[in-house]
Design an enzyme around this catalytic site. Structure first.
Site, PDB file in Angstrom:
ATOM      1  N   ASP A  95      -5.544 -33.586   8.726  1.00  0.00           N
ATOM      2  CA  ASP A  95      -6.356 -34.535   7.962  1.00  0.00           C
ATOM      3  C   ASP A  95      -5.470 -35.667   7.443  1.00  0.00           C
ATOM      4  OD1 ASP A  95      -8.604 -32.985   8.255  1.00  0.00           O
ATOM      5  OD2 ASP A  95      -8.388 -31.977   6.322  1.00  0.00           O
ATOM      6  N   GLU A 103      -4.396 -28.482  12.264  1.00  0.00           N
ATOM      7  CA  GLU A 103      -4.430 -27.972  10.879  1.00  0.00           C
ATOM      8  C   GLU A 103      -5.509 -26.908  10.689  1.00  0.00           C
ATOM      9  OE1 GLU A 103      -5.197 -30.942   7.897  1.00  0.00           O
ATOM     10  OE2 GLU A 103      -5.448 -29.447   6.319  1.00  0.00           O
ATOM     11  N   TYR A 145       0.808  -1.222   0.000  1.00  0.00           N
ATOM     12  CA  TYR A 145       0.000   0.000   0.000  1.00  0.00           C
ATOM     13  C   TYR A 145       0.844   1.277   0.000  1.00  0.00           C
ATOM     14  CZ  TYR A 145      -4.443  -2.367   0.229  1.00  0.00           C
ATOM     15  OH  TYR A 145      -5.537  -3.121  -0.087  1.00  0.00           O
TER      16      TYR A 145
END
Length: 389
Positions: free
Chosen positions: A270, A217, A131
């Site tokens: 997972d 996770e 920015y």
DNA sequence: TCGCTTGGAGATCCACAAGC
DNA sequence: GCTTGTGGATCTCCAAGCGA
């Protein structure tokens, strides 16, 4: 009697703790780099002087940095994780090349901003950098790439260049610290988690009595464990999530916790190729940031679950699992070709079982067994009997 | 007004194709 | 052959749109 109150409950974690002596974690021949403000400014000035020198002698200026996109430049050391090889392939950024002109200009611009930041002792995020001149930079990705390339070229970690990443990690449990602004934070009584500070290296008075760190996770699982009061029940634990692929600040903080307290770290991801990859980034670091693995990777991280062997062990209905796709298979063969496979006992067996079963299992699959299965059965059982690899 | 869905942005990672 | 750009993966957050 509550099983957690029994002394033998923590015996598995004690064994894990003692299986990683401190001297093994920090080989004497690989000291961490200590950089002063003057060193950093000197390195930037040297690159700028080289560019100026090339221009004044009539040459088209170039800058060289290590190619971060090829595995050929990556080696593996068991106690550190992924590392750059001694003689890596280099990428040359040429001012005269139409492909590289923009990249060259971006790197010069970003380096000049970094020089000012270091000189004035101020910090900014990659987003702040973008920015400062969005028209010039074009997009956020261009800034991200320039920052990482400069960090790699100068061999200076990003935080020494006073550019920080926006944190996305959350903490809960037995941890308190004072951040760079002097604010004291306790993660004990949080309802939704405490943000990992952007300036991890500015943390002081880090305190904990935790017996283990659970790296989670997904944010959804992290929030569920908080709702279930897992961190209140277990007391001496720290819960961490980076909401998917881990950001640098979360990895830095975990490394700091390991270096300072040697707390066993267990990953709950997972049982799918991406979950495994996320766990491996915590453990061994990533390809793109391999040059900073000594600050970011914690090789002692253990894969707690969900393991493909858990599908059979806990009687999870395979029909309720998701079938692996061709993309998953590609990712699996990629994981099987990684250099650390032989140093991670059990990983290959788990991955091959996933291929054999032809299914992947998300952490949420445990909810199908019972809503409190994860926090009341799965995790206590794993912690007591050491069901990690 | 509330709850759900959708899309975009932002953070990380990776592989592969195209262009010079 | 090297470099760059594109696209796909994980996740969250936020705003807008839509229907009850």
């Amino acid at each position: 009697m509550d099983p957690i109150a029994r002394p033998e409950f923590w015996s598995c974690l004690d064994k894990l703790y003692h299986s990683f002596p401190i001297e093994n974690d920090k080989p004497a021949n690989i000291p961490k780099r200590i950089l002063s403000k003057a060193d950093v400014l000197q390195k930037i000035q040297t690159v700028m002087n080289d560019v100026m020198g090339q221009m004044s002698s009539g040459e088209s200026p170039t800058m060289k940095h290590i190619n971060r996109s090829t595995w050929e430049n990556i080696s593996f050391k068991e106690n550190i994780g992924l590392q750059m090889v001694n003689d890596p392939k280099m990428t040359t950024v040429r001012y005269e090349s139409p492909q590289s002109t923009k990249k060259f200009a971006l790197m010069i611009k970003v380096m000049s901003i970094m020089f000012t930041l270091v000189q004035t002792d101020k910090y900014c995020t990659k987003r702040d950098l973008f920015y400062q001149d969005p028209t010039f930079f074009g997009n956020q990705m261009a800034v991200d790439e320039a920052v990482d390339n400069i960090s790699c070229m100068l061999q200076i970690p990003r935080w020494h260049l006073h550019v920080l990443g926006t944190s996305k990690g959350l903490l809960a449990g037995d941890l308190s610290f004072q951040d760079a602004d002097g604010n004291f934070t306790s993660c004990n009584s949080t309802k939704n988690g405490v943000m990992v500070p952007s300036h991890v290296m500015g943390i002081s008075f880090l305190q904990t009595n935790a017996k283990f760190v659970l790296i989670i996770e997904k944010d959804a699982t992290f929030q569920k464990l908080l709702d279930d009061g897992f961190h209140l029940k277990f007391k001496q634990c720290i819960l961490v999530t980076a909401k998917g692929f881990p950001d640098m600040n979360t990895r830095l903080l975990l490394k700091l916790l390991w270096d300072k307290f040697h707390i066993p770290m267990l990953a709950l991801v997972d049982a799918d190729p991406h979950g495994i990859e996320i766990m491996l980034i915590y453990k061994y670091g990533s390809k793109a940031l391999a040059f900073e693995s000594e600050y970011l990777a914690v090789p002692s991280v253990r894969w707690l679950g969900i393991l493909p062997t858990d599908i059979k062990r806990f009687g999870i209905d395979v029909d309720k699992c998701i079938s692996i796709t061709s993309g998953d298979k590609n990712k699996i063969s990629d994981l099987l070709s990684r250099p650390f496979l032989s140093s991670f006992p059990g990983l290959e067996k788990e991955i091959k079982l996933m291929l054999e079963l032809k299914v992947k299992a998300e952490i949420q699959i445990l909810d199908s067994l019972s809503p409190m299965f994860l926090s009341s059965v799965y995790l206590p059982g794993k912690l007591q009997y050491g069901g990690w690899i």
